[in-house]
Design an enzyme around this catalytic site. Structure first.
Site, PDB file in Angstrom:
ATOM      1  CG  ASP A 564      93.581  55.403  50.386  1.00  0.00           C
ATOM      2  OD1 ASP A 564      94.166  56.225  51.031  1.00  0.00           O
ATOM      3  OD2 ASP A 564      92.402  55.618  49.781  1.00  0.00           O
ATOM      4  CG  HIS A 606      88.512  53.085  52.458  1.00  0.00           C
ATOM      5  ND1 HIS A 606      88.751  52.789  53.819  1.00  0.00           N
ATOM      6  CD2 HIS A 606      88.269  52.091  51.882  1.00  0.00           C
ATOM      7  CE1 HIS A 606      88.523  51.347  53.653  1.00  0.00           C
ATOM      8  NE2 HIS A 606      88.273  51.007  52.471  1.00  0.00           N
TER       9      HIS A 606
END
Length: 817
Positions: A564, A606
């Protein structure tokens, strides 16, 4: 009579040599200015699409060029044309060839017409794609338009010198470095220093203490916006004073100099070069009081936003005007009492100015004729062919009209030729004669030729491309050695570092603790802090370090801790790394490997799954998604045999899972662009990748119990995907397809569906509607339940497959709901 005069690099010149050097500098500055002035007119008359020029920045660039040595690298700004001319890497004719977008690399060596003018590059690779001796030439990394986008790469270009100076194993890499004595020179406009990439790079270079000289060209404006809206205190050197090095600290040397002061500029740039080159200390040069005589670009006029007083000041303090006045006023009395001058009167300079105008006008004309005559030749070929077709066709009158319209275009482009020919082909679609076949072949050949001119070199497309690398399977001892999967990564990286002295691994937590998942455990201690190193939390410049070092012959592996967070660096990946080989027509490369981890993570930030956004922004970079650590290690081994950039996404939840340790570490290779059938079946094909495959395997076992036999295909490699078209072979057997992906709807699953159904013609084998099963449209909620209800679960996969089989055979597979 002569007198020694001290100038540039503390060398002693006779007055005659000094005079010749000054007048040659003036000539280069005037030549560059005339190119800018005439270039603007070419845009406004329609011969070129857009122009952004280096007028007003000429004199400081002359000074920079004097301090720039063979082996050095520039990472710059699209106004640096004078510098490129001064180092001998840009002629006036090449300048105009770039403006016209000439697709011949011999005529337009910066990008073969793929970038607009003002984007400069030198050739790091020879005709066969092999490295040239970079220490024997002056080097410029290829420019990009996004403001401050050149900064992260600059950091890596500078860091390479530090690596070459201090890593003993690289002492023989003399084609890339002379004992680390090279300086990386950056340039940027003052307004672009407002970008985060500038500050991130400045901070990182100060921490790393690399030989970087950063020039800020300050003309007080960013397009139409004054510096008071751009920079605190209206001065980048003022606000960076805290970076000034002091005794016992790291930091910068900072110089401030007026951009119209030729003598002070030369002195400043030589001091800066000496500090950076010898001490490996970064330097910032704030070049202020510059002008921009034609405004920002050909899109507008600076009279709209500059005051009358400012415009008058710019006329007086134009750097060339000031240099001209200095030349006219310069006098030196020698030991015999004779007065030495550069010129005897103003008429000498006026005559020189006129000769330069003529030279630039001739260069422009030659560049235009070279560009347009090539296309006009193609027009003649096409119109001759259309005449022949018209003579045979019942639609000859209409075809002749197309031919005459094409012939009448005074300044044709290739679009005009192909458009006319393809429209004529429609008119003869029901006719048959030899000239029709000739026209068809002409169109096909023209499109084929256009591929080389406009589309080639996205990746290494030669026979030695890493995509052609053969698989080498892992081998094992007779007695199984089952370990945590992270041990496979660690031991394979150790083998890589032993085998390849040019490999470096760096990233957040990558050094001292051996990365957060212990995949590099103990390797810094063994190979040293320069080869396995920690970085700050700064993803964009981690990528930049990798790009710059890869452009100088090193093989960096840049670690972004989680997938990410790759979004911080996505602009650099997309605009710089992914386009480098393409935008230089194969004359530069940066074989950077980006290491990250993702898949099946929990929480909004995440989630580890924004693959669709990534793969559609980084064409030009391989994107590899191994399902376990053995496959991942094999990808690193494969990539180091080639020279294309790649992103490897390891499975975060796989490091503690058990795998068998191979005994051919550093040697086994996972093929790029090949899928793997990990379970054979007859009823339906499920295509997936990464950690999600473990859920697919679980669902497949449950489906087997209700009489559904699933075939599982691991994509492994998203860019490129399935070069052998093995997925469609599976569809030919099962006649059904489900793509399972933890990305959002329409993300990587849509890409895979297009690849299989359209590019592999998989639709012809289907007995059921092809479907996708993806995550929800939002980012996953936190926690295990958040994951379960946000991303596909084993139960979701089971029920989706069951639903497809129910539709096909409702009697055998009765509805669950």
């Amino acid at each position: 009579m002569s007198q020694s005069v001290e100038i540039s690099n503390s060398q002693k010149l006779s007055f005659e040599d000094f005079k010749n050097e000054v007048l040659n500098d003036y000539k280069i500055a005037r030549l560059s200015r005339e190119c800018s002035l005439l270039g603007r007119r070419e845009v406004l008359t329609g011969k070129a699409k857009f122009g952004i020029f280096g007028d007003g920045k000429e004199v400081p660039q002359l000074a920079m060029a004097k301090a720039f040595k063979n082996g050095d690298f520039r990472s710059g700004y699209y106004r640096d044309q004078t510098f490129m001319m001064a180092i001998g890497e840009l002629t006036a004719q090449q300048f105009f060839a770039g403006l016209y977008a000439h697709t011949d690399i011999a005529q337009e060596p910066m990008s073969a017409g793929r970038q607009m003018g003002g984007h400069f590059a030198t050739h790091s690779l020879d005709e066969n794609g092999n490295w040239k001796n970079l220490t024997a030439q002056k080097n410029s990394s290829s420019d990009i338009s996004p403001t401050a986008g050149q900064m992260p790469r600059l950091l890596g270009l500078a860091q390479a010198s530090k690596i070459y100076r201090n890593v003993e194993e690289l002492k023989d890499a003399t084609n890339f470095s002379n004992k680390g004595n090279e300086v990386a020179w950056g340039t940027i406009g003052n307004a672009s220093t407002s970008e985060g990439l500038f500050f991130e790079t400045i901070n990182a270079a100060g921490v790393l203490q690399v030989p970087m000289v950063m020039s800020v060209w300050d003309d007080e404006y960013g397009i139409s916006v004054h510096a008071r809206h751009q920079t605190t205190k209206e001065s980048i050197s003022e606000i960076l004073k805290g970076f000034q090095r002091e005794k016992g600290t790291n930091g910068y040397e900072i110089f401030v100099v007026n951009g119209w002061d030729y003598v002070q500029l030369i002195d400043t740039y030589n001091k800066a070069a000496e500090i950076a080159r010898e001490q490996h200390v970064p330097v910032l040069i704030h070049v202020k009081e510059l002008t921009q005589p034609q405004g920002h670009s050909t899109s507008g006029s600076h009279e709209r936003y500059k005051s009358k007083e400012r415009l008058e000041w710019e006329k007086e303090f134009d750097c060339i005007a000031q240099m001209r006045q200095w030349i006219l006023e310069f006098e030196l009395t020698d030991e015999q009492g004779d007065v030495l001058r550069f010129v005897e009167n103003e008429e000498e300079l006026t005559a020189l100015d006129k000769s330069i105008k003529k030279e630039v006008s001739t260069a422009k004309r030659n560049a235009w004729n070279s560009f347009i005559n090539e296309i006009k030749s193609e027009v003649i070929t096409a119109t001759t062919l259309l005449d022949k077709v018209a003579a045979k066709s019942s639609n000859g009158t209409f075809i002749t009209k197309y031919k005459n319209d094409l012939s009448a275009i005074s300044e044709p482009i290739r679009k005009d030729i192909l458009s006319a020919c393809r429209k004529v082909l429609r008119l003869i679609r029901d006719e048959n004669f030899a000239e029709k076949i000739e026209l068809q072949n002409f169109i096909k050949e023209s499109i084929k030729t256009a591929y080389d001119k406009y589309s080639s070199h996205l990746l290494n497309d030669t026979d030695n491309s890493v995509v052609n690398s053969e698989e080498v399977k892992p081998t094992y001892d007779s007695e199984k050695n089952i370990v945590d999967a992270r041990v496979i990564m660690r031991d394979n990286f150790e083998a890589i570092l032993e085998k390849h002295p040019e490999v470096l691994v760096f990233g957040e937590d990558a050094g001292y603790i051996g990365d957060v998942n212990q995949g590099l455990e103990g390797l810094q201690e063994k190979f040293g802090e320069l080869r396995v190193s920690d970085t700050g939390i700064r993803e964009a410049t981690i990528l930049g370090q990798g790009i710059g070092m890869a452009m100088r012959g090193l093989r960096p592996i840049a670690e972004i801790q989680y997938l990410d967070y790759l979004l911080y660096a996505l602009q650099i990946m997309s605009d710089d790394l992914a386009t480098l080989r393409y935008r230089t027509y194969g004359k530069q490369k940066a074989p950077l490997i980006i290491r990250t981890r993702g898949h099946r993570l929990e929480g909004i930030w995440h989630a580890g799954s924004p693959m669709g956004g990534i793969i559609n922004n980084v064409r030009g970079i391989h994107v590899l998604v191994p399902r376990n650590m053995t496959k991942a290690a094999g990808f690193y081994n494969t990539l180091l045999e080639g020279d294309d950039p790649a992103l490897v996404v390891e499975c975060l939840n796989g490091y503690r899972l058990k795998e068998e340790l191979p005994n051919n570490l550093g040697e086994f290779k996972t093929p790029i662009g090949e899928v793997e059938v990990i379970k054979e079946g007859t009823d339906i094909t499920i295509l997936s990748y990464g950690s999600t495959l473990r859920l697919v395997e679980e669902a497949a076992r449950d489906l087997q119990q209700v009489g559904i036999n699933v075939e599982i295909v691991d994509a492994q490699s998203l860019l490129p995907f399935d070069k052998n078209h093995d997925t469609v072979k599976s569809l030919a057997k099962t006649n059904r397809l489900l793509v399972v992906d933890e990305d959002v709807p329409g993300g990587a699953s849509a890409y895979l569906l297009q690849e299989v159904l359209e590019n592999q013609n998989g639709y012809v084998h289907l007995d059921s509607k092809p479907q996708t099963l993806s995550a929800k449209a939002h980012r996953p909620a936190y926690g295990t339940d958040g994951d379960y209800f946000s991303k596909p679960s084993a139960e979701d996969i089971f029920e989706k497959v069951y639903e497809i089989m129910h539709e096909a055979n409702p009697t055998e597979f009765k509805s669950l709901y």
